[in-house]
Design a protein around this motif. Structure first.
Motif, PDB file in Angstrom:
ATOM      1  N   ALA A 151       0.825  -1.209   0.000  1.00  0.00           N
ATOM      2  CA  ALA A 151       0.000   0.000   0.000  1.00  0.00           C
ATOM      3  C   ALA A 151       0.859   1.259   0.000  1.00  0.00           C
ATOM      4  N   GLU A 152       1.958   1.242   0.748  1.00  0.00           N
ATOM      5  CA  GLU A 152       2.853   2.403   0.760  1.00  0.00           C
ATOM      6  C   GLU A 152       3.393   2.687  -0.643  1.00  0.00           C
ATOM      7  N   LEU A 153       3.788   1.640  -1.355  1.00  0.00           N
ATOM      8  CA  LEU A 153       4.354   1.831  -2.685  1.00  0.00           C
ATOM      9  C   LEU A 153       3.304   2.329  -3.671  1.00  0.00           C
ATOM     10  N   MET A 154       2.075   1.782  -3.624  1.00  0.00           N
ATOM     11  CA  MET A 154       1.040   2.200  -4.565  1.00  0.00           C
ATOM     12  C   MET A 154       0.582   3.621  -4.285  1.00  0.00           C
TER      13      MET A 154
ATOM     14  N   SER B 227       9.854   8.536  -2.624  1.00  0.00           N
ATOM     15  CA  SER B 227       9.996   9.381  -1.445  1.00  0.00           C
ATOM     16  C   SER B 227      10.747   8.608  -0.361  1.00  0.00           C
ATOM     17  N   ASP B 228      11.153   9.320   0.679  1.00  0.00           N
ATOM     18  CA  ASP B 228      11.858   8.649   1.770  1.00  0.00           C
ATOM     19  C   ASP B 228      10.972   7.606   2.438  1.00  0.00           C
ATOM     20  N   ARG B 229       9.682   7.893   2.524  1.00  0.00           N
ATOM     21  CA  ARG B 229       8.773   6.941   3.164  1.00  0.00           C
ATOM     22  C   ARG B 229       8.663   5.667   2.346  1.00  0.00           C
ATOM     23  N   VAL B 230       8.529   5.786   1.034  1.00  0.00           N
ATOM     24  CA  VAL B 230       8.446   4.604   0.180  1.00  0.00           C
ATOM     25  C   VAL B 230       9.777   3.863   0.162  1.00  0.00           C
ATOM     26  N   ALA B 231      10.889   4.606   0.140  1.00  0.00           N
ATOM     27  CA  ALA B 231      12.200   3.952   0.159  1.00  0.00           C
ATOM     28  C   ALA B 231      12.399   3.158   1.438  1.00  0.00           C
ATOM     29  N   ASP B 232      11.908   3.656   2.565  1.00  0.00           N
ATOM     30  CA  ASP B 232      12.007   2.898   3.822  1.00  0.00           C
ATOM     31  C   ASP B 232      11.192   1.613   3.750  1.00  0.00           C
ATOM     32  N   ALA B 233      10.009   1.690   3.120  1.00  0.00           N
ATOM     33  CA  ALA B 233       9.193   0.480   2.988  1.00  0.00           C
ATOM     34  C   ALA B 233       9.896  -0.566   2.123  1.00  0.00           C
ATOM     35  N   LEU B 234      10.520  -0.154   1.044  1.00  0.00           N
ATOM     36  CA  LEU B 234      11.250  -1.098   0.201  1.00  0.00           C
ATOM     37  C   LEU B 234      12.500  -1.613   0.901  1.00  0.00           C
ATOM     38  N   ASP B 235      13.115  -0.777   1.710  1.00  0.00           N
ATOM     39  CA  ASP B 235      14.277  -1.225   2.461  1.00  0.00           C
ATOM     40  C   ASP B 235      13.899  -2.315   3.465  1.00  0.00           C
ATOM     41  N   ASP B 236      12.697  -2.209   4.033  1.00  0.00           N
ATOM     42  CA  ASP B 236      12.210  -3.272   4.916  1.00  0.00           C
ATOM     43  C   ASP B 236      12.018  -4.573   4.157  1.00  0.00           C
ATOM     44  N   ARG B 237      11.548  -4.473   2.900  1.00  0.00           N
ATOM     45  CA  ARG B 237      11.366  -5.702   2.099  1.00  0.00           C
ATOM     46  C   ARG B 237      12.710  -6.372   1.807  1.00  0.00           C
TER      47      ARG B 237
END
Length: 483
Positions: free
Chosen positions: A222-225, A281-291
């Motif tokens: 959801a964060e990425l979309m 964005s930094d928020r989306v990059a953090d979500a992908l970093d968690d993946r």
């Protein structure tokens, strides 16, 4: 009597009729009237042609008014055989649609071909397949549409079926197989899109907070979309080779598609413009970093593998949608389609004042009009904000010069209208004499004073040149003030 002639090419031309004997069997070319009456019966041709299974079969076509037409049809048929095109003058609609679908398989995406095949094999061929292609008319298609709607078939589905047929017939017109397309103009208009009910900012934030605690995988989806506006298939088909976290970008290379709800495969993005770089964005990059970390199902994701997966295998879109709706219920937010998360990206960006062309580029739409049509409600809000911004700019300039906003609508009511606003003589309202004295307004003294008063108010000469006389309001008119 048999009347048959062999042409120089493959096949033969002959004359036959539909008369029957005492046992109700057709006489064909054996009818005795064929030898005595030249206008009896009709002309036909017969030719051997290869079939799809490798065996040869005899094709017979009748109904030609004279021998010349039959020979022309036979010649066209023979000319098409060496290049693998069967120009059958009595080709059925089913045969044409089947051949058209086989040709389109070389150019269209597998998902599109699967949808076309369902419409052709399950709807068009059973209803219209037996009709010769040359005899297919608009009344046939109108009856088909009416029958589908009468049996409570969805208007969206019927529109898509007719669009498929119209595309096939347009190719027949382009290839000079048909003189015109009977499916144009459309017999059923495109239904209006259903009204979208998107989340508010508070509902989106609540869903993300809840899923980050209960299901981090779907929280990151959801964060990425929402953060980038990617489509569902683009997110599920995203691979780590296309993600560049240090540069805060990713590249959309493919989309995950499902065929017949059973087979998953990677296909090209929806449009040419969809294959592009997307900023993070930094928020989306953090979500992908968690993946990419060890929290992704307890093990490191394989290099080059899918970003969102189950044990290395891509997620099925139907499974993702079912799980997403379950999380919506648990988070206490309304159910929406997974694709609506992409619409949230546009909604939040436009609400924050991002210009429409930038939003269109972010969503990777083909044209700006596509964005304006899809988000018509949001663009109307942007238009309201635009005109309000113009008014605010002008009011600010007025306050700087006059100390108050000046509006043309606040002009004194007794002033004469502009020339293009003047009324006709018989429409001019009767003026009522005011009970109190009118204030002095520029340009009004010539209409409210006499010539004598005007002469009194003429500018006086002085040693320094012309000095305008100052007028003051008196009880009997306008008089020059004493200097």
């Amino acid at each position: 009597m048999r009347s048959s002639r062999t042409t120089g090419d493959r096949g033969r031309v002959y004359r036959r009729c539909g008369c029957r004997d005492d046992h109700r069997r057709q006489l064909g070319t054996r009818c005795p009237h064929l030898a005595t009456d030249p206008r009896h019966g009709s002309w036909a041709f017969a030719v051997d042609a290869p079939s799809t299974d490798g065996h040869r079969r005899t094709i017979r076509r009748a109904g030609f008014p004279d021998e010349t037409d039959a020979r022309i049809a036979l010649r066209r048929f023979n000319e098409s055989l060496p290049i693998g095109v069967v120009t059958d003058p009595r080709q059925s609609t089913a045969d044409y649609l089947t051949g058209w679908l086989a040709e389109k398989e070389l150019h269209l995406k597998p998902t599109t071909i699967a949808r076309y095949r369902d419409y052709i094999e399950q709807d068009l061929i059973p209803a219209l397949g037996a009709i010769p292609l040359d005899d297919l008319t608009r009344p046939h298609l109108r009856a088909f549409v009416t029958n589908q709607l009468r049996h409570h078939r969805g208007r969206v589905t019927v529109h898509r079926i007719m669009s498929t047929l119209s595309s096939a017939l347009s190719d027949a017109v382009t290839g000079e197989r048909l003189p015109r397309n009977p499916a144009k103009p459309p017999l059923i208009s495109r239904p209006a899109a259903a009204e979208r009910h998107l989340w508010t900012e508070e509902e989106a934030a609540r869903f993300l907070r809840f899923t980050h605690l209960t299901d981090p995988l779907y929280a990151d989806i959801a964060e990425l979309m929402i953060g980038t506006g990617l489509r569902k298939g683009e997110v599920l088909g995203l691979r780590w080779n296309d993600v560049h976290l240090p540069e805060r970008t990713l590249f959309v290379r493919a989309t995950l598609s499902v065929i017949d709800n059973t087979r998953l495969l990677l296909t090209a993005p929806k449009t040419k413009g969809s294959r592009a770089w997307v900023a993070l964005s930094d928020r989306v990059a953090d979500a992908l970093d968690d993946r990419a970390g060890s929290r992704a199902f307890g093990h490191i994701t394989p290099v080059g593998g899918y970003v969102f997966h189950r044990h290395g295998r891509p997620l099925h879109p139907k499974t993702v949608l079912d799980r997403f709706h379950l999380l919506c219920d648990k988070a206490g937010v309304p159910r929406i389609a997974l694709h609506d998360l992409r619409h949230l990206a546009a909604s939040f960006a436009m609400a924050a004042g991002v210009p429409l062309p930038i939003v269109s580029k972010t969503l990777r739409h083909r044209t700006l009009s596509t964005t304006a049509n899809i988000y018509a409600e949001l663009t109307r809000l942007a238009e309201r904000a635009a005109v309000d911004a113009i008014a605010w700019t002008l009011n600010t300039a007025d306050r700087a010069d006059l100390g108050r906003p000046a509006c043309r609508a606040r002009r004194p009511w007794h002033q004469n209208p502009r020339p293009h606003h003047r009324l006709a003589a018989h429409q001019t309202p009767q003026e009522i004499e005011p009970t109190t004295a009118w204030p002095m307004w520029p340009g009004d003294h010539t209409a409210t004073t006499s010539r004598r008063d005007i002469k009194k108010a003429a500018p006086a000469r002085s040693g320094n040149g012309l000095r305008p006389a100052v007028l003051q309001v008196g009880t009997t008119g306008f008089e020059p003030a004493t200097p």
